[in-house]
Design a protein around this motif. Structure first.
Motif, PDB file in Angstrom:
ATOM      1  N   TYR A 175       0.828  -1.197   0.000  1.00  0.00           N
ATOM      2  CA  TYR A 175       0.000   0.000   0.000  1.00  0.00           C
ATOM      3  C   TYR A 175       0.863   1.248   0.000  1.00  0.00           C
ATOM      4  CZ  TYR A 175       0.889   0.538   5.021  1.00  0.00           C
ATOM      5  OH  TYR A 175       1.495   0.720   6.246  1.00  0.00           O
ATOM      6  N   ARG A 176       0.257   2.366  -0.411  1.00  0.00           N
ATOM      7  CA  ARG A 176       0.946   3.647  -0.391  1.00  0.00           C
ATOM      8  C   ARG A 176      -0.084   4.774  -0.304  1.00  0.00           C
ATOM      9  NH1 ARG A 176       3.096   3.984  -6.666  1.00  0.00           N
ATOM     10  NH2 ARG A 176       1.043   4.070  -7.660  1.00  0.00           N
ATOM     11  N   ALA A 177       0.354   5.879   0.276  1.00  0.00           N
ATOM     12  CA  ALA A 177      -0.449   7.087   0.345  1.00  0.00           C
ATOM     13  C   ALA A 177      -0.285   7.841  -0.974  1.00  0.00           C
ATOM     14  CB  ALA A 177       0.011   7.963   1.506  1.00  0.00           C
ATOM     15  N   VAL A 178      -1.357   8.538  -1.387  1.00  0.00           N
ATOM     16  CA  VAL A 178      -1.331   9.306  -2.628  1.00  0.00           C
ATOM     17  C   VAL A 178      -1.905  10.693  -2.344  1.00  0.00           C
ATOM     18  CG1 VAL A 178      -2.060   9.378  -5.048  1.00  0.00           C
ATOM     19  CG2 VAL A 178      -1.780   7.169  -3.904  1.00  0.00           C
ATOM     20  N   GLY A 179      -1.310  11.708  -2.917  1.00  0.00           N
ATOM     21  CA  GLY A 179      -1.824  13.070  -2.810  1.00  0.00           C
ATOM     22  C   GLY A 179      -1.768  13.742  -4.166  1.00  0.00           C
ATOM     23  N   GLN A 180      -2.785  14.564  -4.474  1.00  0.00           N
ATOM     24  CA  GLN A 180      -2.802  15.234  -5.760  1.00  0.00           C
ATOM     25  C   GLN A 180      -3.371  16.641  -5.617  1.00  0.00           C
ATOM     26  OE1 GLN A 180      -5.214  13.391  -8.819  1.00  0.00           O
ATOM     27  NE2 GLN A 180      -3.960  14.296 -10.411  1.00  0.00           N
ATOM     28  N   ASN A 181      -2.715  17.578  -6.268  1.00  0.00           N
ATOM     29  CA  ASN A 181      -3.254  18.929  -6.386  1.00  0.00           C
ATOM     30  C   ASN A 181      -2.899  19.448  -7.780  1.00  0.00           C
ATOM     31  OD1 ASN A 181      -0.600  19.939  -6.262  1.00  0.00           O
ATOM     32  ND2 ASN A 181      -0.751  20.494  -4.117  1.00  0.00           N
ATOM     33  N   SER A 182      -3.173  20.720  -8.027  1.00  0.00           N
ATOM     34  CA  SER A 182      -2.945  21.276  -9.363  1.00  0.00           C
ATOM     35  C   SER A 182      -1.474  21.247  -9.778  1.00  0.00           C
ATOM     36  CB  SER A 182      -3.485  22.700  -9.436  1.00  0.00           C
ATOM     37  OG  SER A 182      -2.795  23.535  -8.513  1.00  0.00           O
ATOM     38  N   ALA A 183      -0.563  21.106  -8.826  1.00  0.00           N
ATOM     39  CA  ALA A 183       0.874  21.081  -9.141  1.00  0.00           C
ATOM     40  C   ALA A 183       1.399  19.678  -9.396  1.00  0.00           C
ATOM     41  CB  ALA A 183       1.669  21.733  -8.013  1.00  0.00           C
ATOM     42  N   GLY A 184       0.614  18.646  -9.089  1.00  0.00           N
ATOM     43  CA  GLY A 184       1.103  17.302  -9.374  1.00  0.00           C
ATOM     44  C   GLY A 184       0.541  16.223  -8.474  1.00  0.00           C
ATOM     45  N   LEU A 185       0.971  15.015  -8.765  1.00  0.00           N
ATOM     46  CA  LEU A 185       0.574  13.798  -8.058  1.00  0.00           C
ATOM     47  C   LEU A 185       1.801  13.277  -7.323  1.00  0.00           C
ATOM     48  CD1 LEU A 185      -1.694  11.567  -7.859  1.00  0.00           C
ATOM     49  CD2 LEU A 185      -0.590  10.501  -9.827  1.00  0.00           C
ATOM     50  N   THR A 186       1.658  12.962  -6.028  1.00  0.00           N
ATOM     51  CA  THR A 186       2.783  12.433  -5.253  1.00  0.00           C
ATOM     52  C   THR A 186       2.381  11.140  -4.571  1.00  0.00           C
ATOM     53  OG1 THR A 186       2.189  13.761  -3.319  1.00  0.00           O
ATOM     54  CG2 THR A 186       3.803  14.710  -4.843  1.00  0.00           C
ATOM     55  N   TYR A 187       3.376  10.282  -4.359  1.00  0.00           N
ATOM     56  CA  TYR A 187       3.169   8.989  -3.704  1.00  0.00           C
ATOM     57  C   TYR A 187       4.067   8.880  -2.486  1.00  0.00           C
ATOM     58  CZ  TYR A 187       1.206   7.813  -8.272  1.00  0.00           C
ATOM     59  OH  TYR A 187       0.475   7.805  -9.413  1.00  0.00           O
ATOM     60  N   GLY A 188       3.532   8.327  -1.409  1.00  0.00           N
ATOM     61  CA  GLY A 188       4.359   7.983  -0.268  1.00  0.00           C
ATOM     62  C   GLY A 188       5.098   6.691  -0.566  1.00  0.00           C
ATOM     63  N   ASP A 189       5.996   6.313   0.323  1.00  0.00           N
ATOM     64  CA  ASP A 189       6.720   5.058   0.165  1.00  0.00           C
ATOM     65  C   ASP A 189       5.747   3.883   0.166  1.00  0.00           C
ATOM     66  OD1 ASP A 189       9.162   6.351   0.136  1.00  0.00           O
ATOM     67  OD2 ASP A 189       9.497   6.075   2.280  1.00  0.00           O
ATOM     68  N   THR A 190       6.110   2.826  -0.533  1.00  0.00           N
ATOM     69  CA  THR A 190       5.324   1.591  -0.530  1.00  0.00           C
ATOM     70  C   THR A 190       5.650   0.810   0.734  1.00  0.00           C
ATOM     71  OG1 THR A 190       5.285   1.511  -2.939  1.00  0.00           O
ATOM     72  CG2 THR A 190       4.874  -0.558  -1.759  1.00  0.00           C
ATOM     73  N   MET A 191       4.595   0.361   1.435  1.00  0.00           N
ATOM     74  CA  MET A 191       4.762  -0.441   2.644  1.00  0.00           C
ATOM     75  C   MET A 191       3.910  -1.692   2.506  1.00  0.00           C
ATOM     76  SD  MET A 191       4.916   2.521   5.569  1.00  0.00           S
ATOM     77  CE  MET A 191       5.814   1.501   6.722  1.00  0.00           C
ATOM     78  N   THR A 192       4.087  -2.641   3.423  1.00  0.00           N
ATOM     79  CA  THR A 192       3.335  -3.891   3.378  1.00  0.00           C
ATOM     80  C   THR A 192       2.686  -4.195   4.719  1.00  0.00           C
ATOM     81  OG1 THR A 192       5.286  -5.179   3.961  1.00  0.00           O
ATOM     82  CG2 THR A 192       4.836  -4.928   1.615  1.00  0.00           C
TER      83      THR A 192
END
Length: 142
Positions: A108-125
């Protein structure tokens, strides 16, 4: 030489005097309360002063090994707005996910998005429990 670009203390970039948005800061943290069919995921986001939407993606280990997050399921998206998060604070989000398969490893990973872009947190299990699970060494979780 004046390029019109400056960086302020808040890390916003100014182009000809107007602030340009920054992508959100996205951090994945450890899951908790894992059972045979559910888990609670944890992460934080900093909107960096721009309307931001946040969510998690999760996928079984088998699907992750085959195609990364291409077959991922997403948690409901939360609209964080500008008021959530500043440049020095992260706002937590901890959805409980249901309907998981017993005895299964998930990425799983956290995801965030706004008008400046899409970002992902580190992948964890995390691994779900169950009455007939065969234990794998922790080194095999990833």
């Amino acid at each position: 030489l004046n390029t019109g670009l400056t960086t302020t203390k808040t890390e916003m970039v100014s182009v000809n005097g107007e602030a340009a948005p920054c992508p959100p800061s996205t951090i994945t943290t450890s899951s908790t309360l894992t059972t045979d069919t559910s888990a609670t995921l944890h992460g934080t986001w900093d909107s960096r002063g721009t309307d931001t939407t946040t969510w998690f993606q999760y996928v079984t280990k088998a699907d992750y090994n085959a195609a990364g997050f291409d077959y991922a399921i997403s948690t409901p998206q939360i609209d964080r707005g500008k008021s959530f998060g500043t440049f020095s604070q992260n706002i937590p989000y901890s959805p409980k996910i249901l309907g998981l398969q017993p005895c299964t490893i998930y990425h799983y990973r956290a995801v965030g998005q706004n008008s400046a872009g899409l970002t992902y947190g580190d992948t964890m299990t995390f691994a779900t429990s169950g009455p007939n699970c065969i234990s794998e060494p922790l080194s095999k979780l990833s």
